[in-house]
Design a protein around this motif. Structure first.
Motif, PDB file in Angstrom:
ATOM      1  N   VAL A 125       0.851  -1.200   0.000  1.00 17.20           N
ATOM      2  CA  VAL A 125       0.000   0.000   0.000  1.00 17.20           C
ATOM      3  C   VAL A 125       0.886   1.249   0.000  1.00 17.20           C
ATOM      4  N   GLU A 126       1.932   1.227   0.806  1.00 15.83           N
ATOM      5  CA  GLU A 126       2.849   2.369   0.849  1.00 15.83           C
ATOM      6  C   GLU A 126       3.547   2.566  -0.491  1.00 15.83           C
ATOM      7  N   GLN A 127       3.887   1.460  -1.163  1.00 19.72           N
ATOM      8  CA  GLN A 127       4.500   1.555  -2.489  1.00 19.72           C
ATOM      9  C   GLN A 127       3.538   2.163  -3.500  1.00 19.72           C
ATOM     10  N   GLY A 128       2.252   1.821  -3.369  1.00 18.52           N
ATOM     11  CA  GLY A 128       1.248   2.327  -4.299  1.00 18.52           C
ATOM     12  C   GLY A 128       0.960   3.801  -4.113  1.00 18.52           C
ATOM     13  N   PHE A 129       1.134   4.290  -2.873  1.00 18.65           N
ATOM     14  CA  PHE A 129       0.866   5.704  -2.575  1.00 18.65           C
ATOM     15  C   PHE A 129       2.046   6.265  -1.788  1.00 18.65           C
ATOM     16  N   ARG A 130       3.116   6.578  -2.517  1.00 23.77           N
ATOM     17  CA  ARG A 130       4.362   7.011  -1.873  1.00 23.77           C
ATOM     18  C   ARG A 130       4.238   8.372  -1.197  1.00 23.77           C
ATOM     19  N   THR A 131       3.240   9.162  -1.601  1.00 25.39           N
ATOM     20  CA  THR A 131       3.088  10.500  -1.001  1.00 25.39           C
ATOM     21  C   THR A 131       2.271  10.460   0.289  1.00 25.39           C
ATOM     22  N   VAL A 132       1.760   9.269   0.638  1.00 21.70           N
ATOM     23  CA  VAL A 132       0.908   9.148   1.826  1.00 21.70           C
ATOM     24  C   VAL A 132       1.680   8.454   2.946  1.00 21.70           C
ATOM     25  N   ASP A 133       1.703   9.065   4.123  1.00 22.97           N
ATOM     26  CA  ASP A 133       2.327   8.453   5.302  1.00 22.97           C
ATOM     27  C   ASP A 133       1.282   7.602   6.018  1.00 22.97           C
ATOM     28  N   LEU A 134       1.625   6.331   6.253  1.00 27.84           N
ATOM     29  CA  LEU A 134       0.697   5.405   6.905  1.00 27.84           C
ATOM     30  C   LEU A 134       1.244   4.993   8.261  1.00 27.84           C
ATOM     31  N   HIS A 135       0.366   4.967   9.249  1.00 28.91           N
ATOM     32  CA  HIS A 135       0.738   4.524  10.589  1.00 28.91           C
ATOM     33  C   HIS A 135      -0.384   3.644  11.127  1.00 28.91           C
ATOM     34  N   VAL A 136       0.005   2.484  11.667  1.00 28.46           N
ATOM     35  CA  VAL A 136      -0.979   1.534  12.199  1.00 28.46           C
ATOM     36  C   VAL A 136      -0.762   1.394  13.704  1.00 28.46           C
ATOM     37  N   ARG A 137      -1.884   1.512  14.417  1.00 27.54           N
ATOM     38  CA  ARG A 137      -1.840   1.288  15.861  1.00 27.54           C
ATOM     39  C   ARG A 137      -3.102   0.538  16.247  1.00 27.54           C
ATOM     40  N   GLY A 138      -2.913  -0.701  16.734  1.00 25.36           N
ATOM     41  CA  GLY A 138      -4.085  -1.520  17.046  1.00 25.36           C
ATOM     42  C   GLY A 138      -4.880  -1.786  15.783  1.00 25.36           C
ATOM     43  N   ASN A 139      -6.173  -1.468  15.851  1.00 24.90           N
ATOM     44  CA  ASN A 139      -7.013  -1.654  14.649  1.00 24.90           C
ATOM     45  C   ASN A 139      -7.304  -0.332  13.948  1.00 24.90           C
ATOM     46  N   GLU A 140      -6.425   0.644  14.167  1.00 19.54           N
ATOM     47  CA  GLU A 140      -6.620   1.955  13.554  1.00 19.54           C
ATOM     48  C   GLU A 140      -5.474   2.246  12.578  1.00 19.54           C
ATOM     49  N   ILE A 141      -5.846   2.735  11.393  1.00 18.30           N
ATOM     50  CA  ILE A 141      -4.864   3.119  10.381  1.00 18.30           C
ATOM     51  C   ILE A 141      -4.986   4.622  10.161  1.00 18.30           C
ATOM     52  N   ARG A 142      -3.887   5.320  10.380  1.00 18.73           N
ATOM     53  CA  ARG A 142      -3.861   6.762  10.136  1.00 18.73           C
ATOM     54  C   ARG A 142      -3.045   7.040   8.887  1.00 18.73           C
ATOM     55  N   MET A 143      -3.538   7.962   8.084  1.00 15.88           N
ATOM     56  CA  MET A 143      -2.810   8.339   6.875  1.00 15.88           C
ATOM     57  C   MET A 143      -2.803   9.854   6.725  1.00 15.88           C
ATOM     58  N   ALA A 144      -1.704  10.359   6.187  1.00 19.70           N
ATOM     59  CA  ALA A 144      -1.567  11.796   5.977  1.00 19.70           C
ATOM     60  C   ALA A 144      -0.849  12.026   4.660  1.00 19.70           C
ATOM     61  N   GLY A 145      -1.295  13.077   3.942  1.00 17.86           N
ATOM     62  CA  GLY A 145      -0.680  13.387   2.663  1.00 17.86           C
ATOM     63  C   GLY A 145      -1.584  14.273   1.838  1.00 17.86           C
ATOM     64  N   PRO A 146      -1.286  14.456   0.553  1.00 19.62           N
ATOM     65  CA  PRO A 146      -2.141  15.252  -0.334  1.00 19.62           C
ATOM     66  C   PRO A 146      -3.566  14.695  -0.337  1.00 19.62           C
ATOM     67  N   ALA A 147      -4.538  15.587  -0.367  1.00 22.43           N
ATOM     68  CA  ALA A 147      -5.940  15.188  -0.213  1.00 22.43           C
ATOM     69  C   ALA A 147      -6.365  14.107  -1.203  1.00 22.43           C
ATOM     70  N   GLY A 148      -6.022  14.283  -2.487  1.00 17.02           N
ATOM     71  CA  GLY A 148      -6.441  13.310  -3.495  1.00 17.02           C
ATOM     72  C   GLY A 148      -5.842  11.939  -3.262  1.00 17.02           C
ATOM     73  N   ASP A 149      -4.548  11.907  -2.902  1.00 13.67           N
ATOM     74  CA  ASP A 149      -3.879  10.628  -2.669  1.00 13.67           C
ATOM     75  C   ASP A 149      -4.410   9.950  -1.409  1.00 13.67           C
ATOM     76  N   VAL A 150      -4.664  10.734  -0.381  1.00 12.07           N
ATOM     77  CA  VAL A 150      -5.223  10.170   0.850  1.00 12.07           C
ATOM     78  C   VAL A 150      -6.609   9.572   0.577  1.00 12.07           C
ATOM     79  N   ALA A 151      -7.409  10.263  -0.219  1.00  9.41           N
ATOM     80  CA  ALA A 151      -8.748   9.748  -0.539  1.00  9.41           C
ATOM     81  C   ALA A 151      -8.652   8.406  -1.262  1.00  9.41           C
ATOM     82  N   LEU A 152      -7.712   8.290  -2.228  1.00  3.76           N
ATOM     83  CA  LEU A 152      -7.545   7.032  -2.950  1.00  3.76           C
ATOM     84  C   LEU A 152      -7.004   5.932  -2.037  1.00  3.76           C
ATOM     85  N   ALA A 153      -6.045   6.293  -1.190  1.00  5.41           N
ATOM     86  CA  ALA A 153      -5.483   5.305  -0.263  1.00  5.41           C
ATOM     87  C   ALA A 153      -6.552   4.806   0.707  1.00  5.41           C
ATOM     88  N   ALA A 154      -7.427   5.711   1.143  1.00  8.94           N
ATOM     89  CA  ALA A 154      -8.525   5.306   2.041  1.00  8.94           C
ATOM     90  C   ALA A 154      -9.486   4.361   1.324  1.00  8.94           C
TER      91      ALA A 154
END
Length: 335
Positions: free
Chosen positions: A45-74
């Motif tokens: 997933v990180e390879q597919g969206f290199r501009t998005v920072d992904l962090h996993v904690r428990g059952n929660e996934i947080r992502m940050a980055g350009p709005a369009g890329d974050v929307a696609l990654a979500a």
């Protein structure tokens, strides 16, 4: 579907061009299955969206980055959650294909494609892996005659075979007929060593190989002896009418226009036909027109006949196969 919660912008100190998003994965979905062995799926997933920072904690996934890329990654994570909930094994390849579908700008949902089971048995489940493959399978379901046209490695024959075995198991047809023209790579049967069966067998071997993947090998001789499964050269189809059958013509680019007409007019009541081929790999003698190249212009306006074209993006072999196909296409264009 995962619960997606946009983060309040007032509470985050990010540049204006960036946004944060949070996804809560439902308890019914194992995070180990979702993230993959040693987080291989997450890395993909990180390879597919290199501009998005992904962090996993428990059952929660947080992502940050350009709005369009974050929307696609979500959207991608939501699709992966749905696949995992449906029992589809997640792999980096599944992620790569899902990213390709999402970034293609179509309405196709990866979960709809990659969880669509055609046939299960012998320890495997056969599914389409690309949008083009799913459209091809749907066309076979909807039409009496379907043409699958595309380069090597796009699953044209394999998926047609899976649909044939599925129809036989469901008792929708009484037999499967598999055929190919005995012309390949400039060779003629008369120049090959051995008797007729020894000369023909290499041309039919790919059909046998696919069949062995889907049907218990021990039962194949019995089914062939009973006529439930028939594998034969195209010349053996002349003069026949095939009722209640699923008929597959493979390597159809090596038929002449006359042979194509002969084959298609074998269609009988209660039967379904799938014709597969690659119009860029014609092995007919010089001056002979390929029946697959002209058939669409002849049958374009005929109801209940579908033409499905696949491309290098539908190749499911080694990634280099897709690159090779594209390179040859550019070379042909520039000749």
């Amino acid at each position: 579907m995962a619960e997606s919660t946009p983060e309040p912008q007032a509470s985050v100190s990010l540049p204006a061009a960036r946004v944060e998003h949070r996804i809560t994965v439902p308890a019914r979905v194992s995070m180990v299955e979702l993230l993959g062995f040693q987080d291989q799926v997450l890395r993909a997933v990180e390879q597919g969206f290199r501009t998005v920072d992904l962090h996993v904690r428990g059952n929660e996934i947080r992502m940050a980055g350009p709005a369009g890329d974050v929307a696609l990654a979500a959207r991608l994570v939501d699709e992966l959650v749905e696949m995992a909930a449906a029992g589809t094994p997640l792999t980096p390849d599944v992620v790569t294909r899902s990213v390709a579908m999402l970034t293609a700008g179509t309405d196709t949902r990866p979960a709809d494609v990659l969880t669509f089971n055609i046939l299960s048995g012998r320890g495997r489940t056969i599914r389409p892996k690309t949008t083009g493959q799913k459209a091809y399978v749907d066309a076979i379901d909807r039409n009496t005659i379907t043409f699958g046209i595309g380069p090597a490695g796009t699953g044209k024959t394999y998926l047609a075979m899976a649909k044939a075995v599925q129809a036989l198991q469901a008792r929708e047809i009484h037999r499967i007929v598999l055929t190919r023209p005995a012309v390949e790579a400039g060779e003629r049967l008369g120049f090959l060593p051995g008797g007729l069966s020894e000369k023909i067998d290499p041309y039919l071997r790919p059909l046998y190989d696919a069949l062995h993947d889907m049907v218990d090998p021990d039962s194949i001789p019995r089914l062939m002896e009973a006529g439930t499964i028939e594998v034969a050269p195209l010349a053996y189809m002349r003069g026949r009418t095939l009722n209640d059958s699923f008929i597959i013509l493979d390597e159809a680019q090596n038929t002449s226009a006359e042979q194509m007409k002969m084959f298609l007019t074998r269609l009988g009541y209660g039967s379904k036909v799938v014709v597969t081929g690659d119009v860029t790999q014609v092995d007919l003698p010089s001056g002979t027109q390929s029946g697959l190249r002209v058939v669409e212009s002849i049958l374009a306006d005929v109801d209940d006949v579908a033409f499905c074209r696949m491309s290098s993006s539908d190749v499911v072999r080694h990634r280099l196969v897709s690159d090779i196909i594209d390179a040859y296409a550019r070379w042909d264009h520039n000749k």
